[in-house]
Design an enzyme around this catalytic site. Structure first.
Site, PDB file in Angstrom:
ATOM      1  CD  GLU A 173      -3.239  -0.828   2.125  1.00 18.70           C
ATOM      2  OE1 GLU A 173      -3.415   0.160   3.098  1.00 18.70           O
ATOM      3  OE2 GLU A 173      -4.232  -2.160   2.627  1.00 18.70           O
ATOM      4  CD  GLU A 358      -4.289  -5.471   3.520  1.00 18.55           C
ATOM      5  OE1 GLU A 358      -4.992  -4.767   3.640  1.00 18.55           O
ATOM      6  OE2 GLU A 358      -2.704  -5.372   4.310  1.00 18.55           O
TER       7      GLU A 358
HETATM    8  O1  IFM Z   1      -4.893  -3.308   9.115  1.00 19.25           O
HETATM    9  C1  IFM Z   1      -4.283  -2.388   7.336  1.00 19.25           C
HETATM   10  C2  IFM Z   1      -2.858  -2.869   7.056  1.00 19.25           C
HETATM   11  O2  IFM Z   1      -1.945  -2.822   7.794  1.00 19.25           O
HETATM   12  C3  IFM Z   1      -2.756  -2.334   5.778  1.00 19.25           C
HETATM   13  N1  IFM Z   1      -4.566  -2.656   4.766  1.00 19.25           N
HETATM   14  C4  IFM Z   1      -5.118  -1.496   4.900  1.00 19.25           C
HETATM   15  C5  IFM Z   1      -5.717  -2.669   7.096  1.00 19.25           C
HETATM   16  C6  IFM Z   1      -6.549  -2.225   7.645  1.00 19.25           C
HETATM   17  O3  IFM Z   1      -6.646  -0.598   7.154  1.00 19.25           O
END
Ligand code: IFM
Length: 459
Positions: A173, A358
């Site tokens: 990210e 994710e």
């Molecule tokens: O917890 C985070 C993760 O570290 C990165 N992506 C989003 C998740 C939720 O906020």
């Protein structure tokens, strides 16, 4: 920028979806002072008064630095194909320019072996936000030397684990680091540079390119970047709202995906910012083909024109009527389908197989629990997002993997321990792990999907 599902792709025979579950080092390891660990920007952040909502420091939390075998047992029982976890740069290289930390590498190495012995492939994230503090003191991701320091750390990791780890995410990210970390200061390193943050986008992408080169040179398996994507929805059809939505889409999605998948930055002239610090050869390196493209998806974003005195040219607005997560994020699986379709439309043949790196949701849950938490909302969220993935696959998109964020309740950055994303409840004082109903649901979903595929293959 519409949410129309992709419709015109040729259906083809689908390979089974791979299943995964994710965590990240700073969010679960705790034990900040154990085994010679160095200092990262998140150590600095948690010590800033008032920076973390509940004042927590990520300790003890799940204490996975010590209790990692329990995490592996949970992943194995779940039946996932892979376990996505990140390595801590400041454990591996506690001091910039000094030798690597054997104790940390040995600990990660034991974990990799244990996963492989249990039949779960380790999927390693090389960078999940925990930049060494010493590099931040020299400008962090604003400084062109940081990607090269990252490549040195990656070489150390690959030398130690590259004979057994076959799947690597380079940078997690980059959009969050640029926008939330350097532009508005919600995340470490808590800088508030607004558009002055944009060089950090290029340096993170350069770090991705350099890391990919290290992994390719070592012949160490499959590699790609993973970014957070959002479906951008204009607040209305008014020109001002459409223009604002275009800017937001540019900053959140295209600024990071275009260079990787097209070898060029989008036109940033509408922002009136200086050119990015791109040097000869950077874009060729950044756009070398990857083995997959990682997509983290949580929610769509509704964007409208900003007030005249706003320092930024857009405003993020609530989506009226949409249900929300504990964070207040709107829940809309069609946004995921739209993001996937948009990637296919924008990048065509340059888009490698997509890995959903994710997807998940936080909901209010008790800090202590002696019984199973019946997290029906999380199950519903995941089930509906999985349906969106299946729909996109049926449209012909090559989506290879689905990853739940997260295996464990963990340290949710500036929100500390107040947001729980886990399939497994963690008591952040005792580190006790208790699977929630969503854990059993996901286990059964994986098993059912495998059985269905096997039945289809045998027919
Ligand atoms: O917890 C985070 C993760 O570290 C990165 N992506 C989003 C998740 C939720 O906020």
């Amino acid at each position: 920028m519409t949410d129309d599902p992709p419709g015109s792709r040729r259906p083809r025979r689908l390979a089974p979806l791979r299943w995964s579950v994710a965590t990240a080092a700073f969010q679960i390891e705790g034990a900040r002072h154990a085994d010679g660990r160095g200092r990262s920007i998140w150590d600095d952040f948690v010590e800033m008064p008032g920076a973390v909502l509940d004042g927590s420091t990520a300790e003890p939390g799940p204490d996975s630095w010590h209790r990692w075998r329990e995490d592996i047992a949970l992943a194995v029982e779940l039946g996932v194909d892979r376990y996505r976890f990140s390595l801590s740069w400041v454990r591996v290289r506690p001091e910039h320019g000094r030798p690597a930390n054997r104790a940390a590498l040995d600990r990660y190495s034991r974990m990799v072996d244990a996963l492989l012995d249990a039949g779960v492939a380790p999927f390693v994230t090389l960078y999940h936000w925990d930049l060494p503090s010493v590099l931040e003191e020299h400008g962090g991701w604003l400084d062109r030397r940081t990607p090269f320091a990252f490549a040195e750390y990656v070489q150390t990791v690959v030398d130690a684990l590259g004979d057994r780890v076959a799947d690597w995410y380079t940078i997690n990210e980059p959009v969050s680091t640029t926008l939330q970390g350097y532009a508005i200061g919600e995340l470490a390193p808590a800088r508030t540079l607004l558009f002055g943050a944009l060089p950090t986008a290029h340096h993170q992408l350069l770090a991705h390119g350099l890391a990919q080169q290290v992994i390719r040179s070592a012949g160490s398996g499959r590699v790609g970047i993973v970014n957070n994507h959002t479906a951008v929805r204009p607040a209305s059809a008014r020109d001002e709202d459409l223009a604002a939505a275009e800017v937001y889409d540019l900053l959140h999605n295209r600024l990071f995906a275009d260079p990787v998948l097209r070898g060029e930055y989008p036109d940033l002239s509408m922002l009136g910012v200086p050119d990015l610090p791109v040097e000869d050869g950077d874009l060729a390196l950044i756009s070398r083909p990857s083995d997959f493209y990682g997509v983290n998806y949580y929610n769509p974003t509704r964007v409208g024109a900003a007030a005249p005195d706003s320092p930024i040219p857009f405003e993020i607005l609530p989506i009226e009527g949409a249900p929300t997560t504990g964070f207040g994020w709107p829940i809309d699986p069609q946004g995921l389908r739209a993001v996937l379709g948009q990637l296919a439309d924008r990048y065509g043949d340059a888009l490698p197989p997509i890995v959903i790196g994710e997807n998940g949701a936080s909901f209010p849950e008790p800090d202590h629990s002696s019984h199973t938490i019946h997290d029906a909302e999380r199950i519903d969220y995941l089930a509906r997002h999985l349906d969106a993935v299946e729909a996109a696959r049926n449209d012909g998109l090559d989506i290879a993997e689905f990853t739940v964020w997260s295996l464990l309740d963990n340290f949710e950055w500036a929100d500390g321990f107040t947001q729980r994303f886990g399939l497994v409840h963690v008591d952040h004082n005792t580190s006790l792990r208790t699977p929630k109903a969503s854990y059993s649901w996901f286990r059964d979903r994986i098993a059912a999907s495998r059985a269905q595929h096997e039945a289809g293959a045998g027919a």
